[in-house]
Motif scaffolding. Structure first.
Motif, PDB file in Angstrom:
ATOM      1  N   ASP A  16       0.816  -1.222   0.000  1.00 19.46           N
ATOM      2  CA  ASP A  16       0.000   0.000   0.000  1.00 19.46           C
ATOM      3  C   ASP A  16       0.844   1.264   0.000  1.00 19.46           C
ATOM      4  O   ASP A  16       0.381   2.324  -0.439  1.00 19.46           O
ATOM      5  CB  ASP A  16      -0.926   0.007   1.221  1.00 19.46           C
ATOM      6  CG  ASP A  16      -1.961  -1.099   1.171  1.00 19.46           C
ATOM      7  OD1 ASP A  16      -2.217  -1.612   0.059  1.00 19.46           O
ATOM      8  OD2 ASP A  16      -2.519  -1.457   2.223  1.00 19.46           O
ATOM      9  N   ALA A  17       2.082   1.185   0.489  1.00 26.14           N
ATOM     10  CA  ALA A  17       2.931   2.370   0.534  1.00 26.14           C
ATOM     11  C   ALA A  17       3.311   2.859  -0.854  1.00 26.14           C
ATOM     12  O   ALA A  17       3.707   4.021  -1.021  1.00 26.14           O
ATOM     13  CB  ALA A  17       4.197   2.071   1.341  1.00 26.14           C
ATOM     14  N   ALA A  53      14.365   2.676   9.205  1.00 24.87           N
ATOM     15  CA  ALA A  53      13.278   3.361   8.495  1.00 24.87           C
ATOM     16  C   ALA A  53      11.957   3.119   9.192  1.00 24.87           C
ATOM     17  O   ALA A  53      11.788   2.152   9.942  1.00 24.87           O
ATOM     18  CB  ALA A  53      13.202   2.852   7.056  1.00 24.87           C
ATOM     19  N   GLN A  54      11.033   4.024   8.969  1.00 31.80           N
ATOM     20  CA  GLN A  54       9.699   3.840   9.527  1.00 31.80           C
ATOM     21  C   GLN A  54       9.055   2.603   8.914  1.00 31.80           C
ATOM     22  O   GLN A  54       9.413   2.167   7.829  1.00 31.80           O
ATOM     23  CB  GLN A  54       8.829   5.066   9.231  1.00 31.80           C
ATOM     24  CG  GLN A  54       9.369   6.352   9.846  1.00 31.80           C
ATOM     25  CD  GLN A  54       8.511   7.543   9.476  1.00 31.80           C
ATOM     26  OE1 GLN A  54       7.426   7.376   8.948  1.00 31.80           O
ATOM     27  NE2 GLN A  54       8.995   8.733   9.751  1.00 31.80           N
ATOM     28  N   GLY A  55       8.097   2.043   9.630  1.00 28.61           N
ATOM     29  CA  GLY A  55       7.394   0.886   9.110  1.00 28.61           C
ATOM     30  C   GLY A  55       6.654   1.216   7.831  1.00 28.61           C
ATOM     31  O   GLY A  55       6.135   2.319   7.640  1.00 28.61           O
ATOM     32  N   TRP A  56       6.603   0.233   6.918  1.00 28.98           N
ATOM     33  CA  TRP A  56       5.938   0.457   5.636  1.00 28.98           C
ATOM     34  C   TRP A  56       4.447   0.695   5.823  1.00 28.98           C
ATOM     35  O   TRP A  56       3.844   1.496   5.110  1.00 28.98           O
ATOM     36  CB  TRP A  56       6.173  -0.741   4.727  1.00 28.98           C
ATOM     37  CG  TRP A  56       7.602  -0.881   4.304  1.00 28.98           C
ATOM     38  CD1 TRP A  56       8.540  -1.711   4.825  1.00 28.98           C
ATOM     39  CD2 TRP A  56       8.266  -0.126   3.284  1.00 28.98           C
ATOM     40  NE1 TRP A  56       9.741  -1.545   4.190  1.00 28.98           N
ATOM     41  CE2 TRP A  56       9.600  -0.583   3.238  1.00 28.98           C
ATOM     42  CE3 TRP A  56       7.867   0.868   2.405  1.00 28.98           C
ATOM     43  CZ2 TRP A  56      10.543  -0.070   2.350  1.00 28.98           C
ATOM     44  CZ3 TRP A  56       8.789   1.373   1.517  1.00 28.98           C
ATOM     45  CH2 TRP A  56      10.110   0.916   1.491  1.00 28.98           C
ATOM     46  N   ASP A  57       3.857   0.009   6.769  1.00 33.95           N
ATOM     47  CA  ASP A  57       2.432   0.220   7.026  1.00 33.95           C
ATOM     48  C   ASP A  57       2.171   1.649   7.500  1.00 33.95           C
ATOM     49  O   ASP A  57       1.150   2.255   7.153  1.00 33.95           O
ATOM     50  CB  ASP A  57       1.922  -0.778   8.061  1.00 33.95           C
ATOM     51  CG  ASP A  57       1.954  -2.204   7.553  1.00 33.95           C
ATOM     52  OD1 ASP A  57       1.940  -2.381   6.317  1.00 33.95           O
ATOM     53  OD2 ASP A  57       1.999  -3.135   8.385  1.00 33.95           O
ATOM     54  N   ARG A  58       3.091   2.186   8.296  1.00 38.67           N
ATOM     55  CA  ARG A  58       2.922   3.560   8.769  1.00 38.67           C
ATOM     56  C   ARG A  58       3.047   4.550   7.615  1.00 38.67           C
ATOM     57  O   ARG A  58       2.358   5.574   7.593  1.00 38.67           O
ATOM     58  CB  ARG A  58       3.963   3.861   9.847  1.00 38.67           C
ATOM     59  CG  ARG A  58       3.779   5.224  10.490  1.00 38.67           C
ATOM     60  CD  ARG A  58       4.768   5.461  11.607  1.00 38.67           C
ATOM     61  NE  ARG A  58       4.622   6.800  12.158  1.00 38.67           N
ATOM     62  CZ  ARG A  58       5.426   7.309  13.079  1.00 38.67           C
ATOM     63  NH1 ARG A  58       6.411   6.571  13.575  1.00 38.67           N
ATOM     64  NH2 ARG A  58       5.245   8.539  13.531  1.00 38.67           N
ATOM     65  N   VAL A  59       3.940   4.253   6.664  1.00 38.35           N
ATOM     66  CA  VAL A  59       4.054   5.120   5.487  1.00 38.35           C
ATOM     67  C   VAL A  59       2.733   5.163   4.730  1.00 38.35           C
ATOM     68  O   VAL A  59       2.263   6.229   4.302  1.00 38.35           O
ATOM     69  CB  VAL A  59       5.185   4.608   4.568  1.00 38.35           C
ATOM     70  CG1 VAL A  59       5.203   5.392   3.254  1.00 38.35           C
ATOM     71  CG2 VAL A  59       6.533   4.720   5.259  1.00 38.35           C
ATOM     72  N   ALA A  60       2.097   3.988   4.570  1.00 36.63           N
ATOM     73  CA  ALA A  60       0.804   3.945   3.894  1.00 36.63           C
ATOM     74  C   ALA A  60      -0.255   4.698   4.678  1.00 36.63           C
ATOM     75  O   ALA A  60      -1.100   5.398   4.099  1.00 36.63           O
ATOM     76  CB  ALA A  60       0.379   2.493   3.694  1.00 36.63           C
ATOM     77  N   GLU A  61      -0.223   4.587   6.005  1.00 44.32           N
ATOM     78  CA  GLU A  61      -1.205   5.308   6.821  1.00 44.32           C
ATOM     79  C   GLU A  61      -1.047   6.809   6.670  1.00 44.32           C
ATOM     80  O   GLU A  61      -2.032   7.557   6.590  1.00 44.32           O
ATOM     81  CB  GLU A  61      -1.038   4.900   8.285  1.00 44.32           C
ATOM     82  CG  GLU A  61      -1.483   3.478   8.595  1.00 44.32           C
ATOM     83  CD  GLU A  61      -1.242   3.118  10.042  1.00 44.32           C
ATOM     84  OE1 GLU A  61      -0.739   3.989  10.795  1.00 44.32           O
ATOM     85  OE2 GLU A  61      -1.547   1.966  10.425  1.00 44.32           O
ATOM     86  N   HIS A  85      -0.070   8.443   4.149  1.00 40.59           N
ATOM     87  CA  HIS A  85      -0.539   8.896   2.829  1.00 40.59           C
ATOM     88  C   HIS A  85      -2.001   8.533   2.582  1.00 40.59           C
ATOM     89  O   HIS A  85      -2.521   8.791   1.495  1.00 40.59           O
ATOM     90  CB  HIS A  85       0.332   8.287   1.726  1.00 40.59           C
ATOM     91  CG  HIS A  85       1.719   8.858   1.670  1.00 40.59           C
ATOM     92  ND1 HIS A  85       2.022  10.032   1.018  1.00 40.59           N
ATOM     93  CD2 HIS A  85       2.895   8.425   2.213  1.00 40.59           C
ATOM     94  CE1 HIS A  85       3.308  10.292   1.131  1.00 40.59           C
ATOM     95  NE2 HIS A  85       3.871   9.330   1.855  1.00 40.59           N
ATOM     96  N   GLY A  86      -2.651   7.905   3.539  1.00 40.87           N
ATOM     97  CA  GLY A  86      -4.063   7.572   3.392  1.00 40.87           C
ATOM     98  C   GLY A  86      -4.342   6.422   2.456  1.00 40.87           C
ATOM     99  O   GLY A  86      -5.459   6.307   1.935  1.00 40.87           O
TER     100      GLY A  86
END
Length: 491
Positions: free
Chosen positions: A281-282, A367-375, A377-378
């Motif tokens: 999702d990111a 690095a930040q978690g990939w799930d957090r990157v997706a969050e 950016h919505g």
């Protein structure tokens, strides 16, 4: 040595056969197919059977229909052999119409039924299809050759500039098909649109757009057969001519495409990294996007590149490169030292790709978690929503196939007072609820046991199933009426 083999050898060595073949060097398997026919049954698979009405079991075709399908497959195989050997349609015609060649039995049967003109028209159609297939493919002698072909294709993909948002999306789709081809063990593979869209992390609408505007016109992909039912489409992934350029014309400024692009004529990315990242999702369209994918893939090949170098290796415009690098740096995925950029040491750990501190020469926080990157950016959950939608679409499509398999009749719709009113057609095969078993069987009212050969359809209607059941609705209704009369007379 059997009589048939001895006969084949004598015909193969005869002056007449060599005169027909001419300079074409046919392999022994091709000559045996021409002279003896399909002795091993290689081309009979699927010719004499088809899916039954339940969509799961196989039933036999009629002898004439199965023989015609089998004969056509043999004819098409012979045409491909002749075309690959550099033969002509005239040579193919002589081979198929020769009275002693068993491989031409199907064509000679057409000549008897439809005349010489009909047989020649049929040969020309088969030859056209065979020439097209042979001209765009080549024979693979072993599994090793197939893997070499896929490796060469992967190298070509990684060094081809995929410019603009449309080109980078096409790269994701092509890489998804390469994944399927590697699993299949060759360029020929099966994949549905939904399956490919989930693998590439894009929508089906976008998938179809890049199919029609980039991959098919460019020669990267060919759809050999459209999928139907439970079978996906049959695809062939191919290396296009070297003159092909991925930039599409006329340019579209909204997609960052220019007639004189800044990027170089070659690229240098790691498509394996791209394949592991692209369905997350990111990297959805409204998140990091495809530009981040290719920049990360380029940095994985060679660390410490300047922004100008990334413009060439990732085939991304200068403005997009700077904007994407800043976005990746904000998430801790890349870091800058002087004028060069490199991936963070733990940027790709979540995907089984690790860069040690010794490799990068940098020490940075994870690095930040990939799930957090997706969050942020919505786009979190976009992939799961896409899969859920595809699952629902598959279920609806399967329900439609089941309705067809149950010989459903179409309902009548009338308009009354501005409203559409559904008027079901009168059907005599309705059964009482007491006759319906939970597992779909029909209970015999006289014994209370399931009746062999009867099933209850999803709409509660009674369906009679036999080994050769491809009858119309009227025939099914008549069979039920007869059975119902017998049951009532017994009761």
């Amino acid at each position: 040595m059997t009589d048939s083999t001895h006969h084949a050898l004598s015909l193969r060595n005869s002056t007449e056969f060599r005169g027909i073949v001419g300079r074409a060097q046919l392999p022994s398997a091709a000559t045996d197919l021409i002279l003896l026919g399909d002795l091993t049954g290689r081309y009979a698979t699927g010719s004499y059977s088809r899916l039954a009405s339940d969509g799961r079991s196989l039933i036999l075709r009629g002898d004439r229909q199965g023989a015609a399908e089998h004969g056509h497959r043999i004819t098409a195989a012979i045409a491909c052999h002749v075309a690959r050997a550099g033969g002509t349609v005239d040579q193919l015609t002589q081979l198929l119409l020769h009275p002693e060649h068993e491989g031409g039995r199907h064509t000679r049967g057409i000549a008897l039924r439809s005349g010489q003109t009909g047989a020649l028209d049929y040969i020309r159609r088969v030859w056209t299809s065979a020439s097209t297939a042979v001209g765009t493919t080549f024979a693979l002698g072993s599994r090793h050759e197939a893997y070499e072909l896929l490796a060469a294709l992967r190298d070509r993909i990684e060094t081809t500039p995929w410019r603009g948002e449309r080109g980078r999306t096409a790269l994701r789709v092509l890489r998804a098909h390469l994944n399927f081809a590697e699993i299949a063990g060759g360029p020929l593979h099966h994949a549905s649109e939904r399956q490919t869209a989930e693998e590439a992390g894009i929508s089906r609408t976008t998938l179809r757009a890049v199919y029609e505007t980039v991959l098919k016109p460019g020669g990267w992909l060919r759809r050999l057969r459209v999928g139907h039912g439970r079978e996906g489409s049959t695809w062939y992934v191919n290396t296009p001519p070297s003159r092909f350029r991925t930039t599409q014309y006329p340019p579209d400024p909204a997609l960052e495409e220019w007639t004189t692009p800044e990027t170089a004529s070659t690229a240098d990315i790691d498509s394996t990294v791209l394949a592991r990242l692209m369905d997350h999702d990111a990297f959805a369209h409204n998140a990091l996007g495809s530009a981040a994918l290719v920049i990360i893939s380029a940095l994985h090949v060679r660390q410490d590149q300047t922004a100008g170098e990334l413009v060439g290796t990732a085939s991304v415009s200068r403005a997009t490169t700077y904007r994407t690098l800043k976005r990746l740096a904000d998430h801790g995925l890349v870091q800058r030292t002087g004028g060069t950029w490199a991936l963070a040491p733990r940027a790709l750990e979540g995907f089984g790709i690790r860069l040690s501190d010794a490799e990068t020469g940098h020490t940075a926080a994870p690095a930040q978690g990939w799930d957090r990157v997706a969050e942020q950016h919505g786009t979190s959950g976009v992939g799961a929503q896409r899969k859920a939608l595809h699952t629902a679409e598959r279920a609806a499509y399967q329900a439609a196939l089941d309705r067809l398999a149950e010989h459903r009749s179409r309902a009548v719709v009338i308009v009354r007072d501005g409203r559409q009113v559904l008027v079901p057609a009168p059907r005599p095969d309705e059964i009482p609820p007491t006759w319906r078993a939970p597992d779909g069987h029909v209970l015999d009212p006289t014994t209370g046991r399931p009746a062999d050969g009867w099933r209850v359809a999803t709409d509660g209607r009674l369906i009679l199933i036999t080994p050769s059941d491809q009858r119309s609705y009227d025939e099914l209704a008549a069979a039920h009426a007869e059975a119902l009369s017998e049951w009532e007379s017994v009761a």
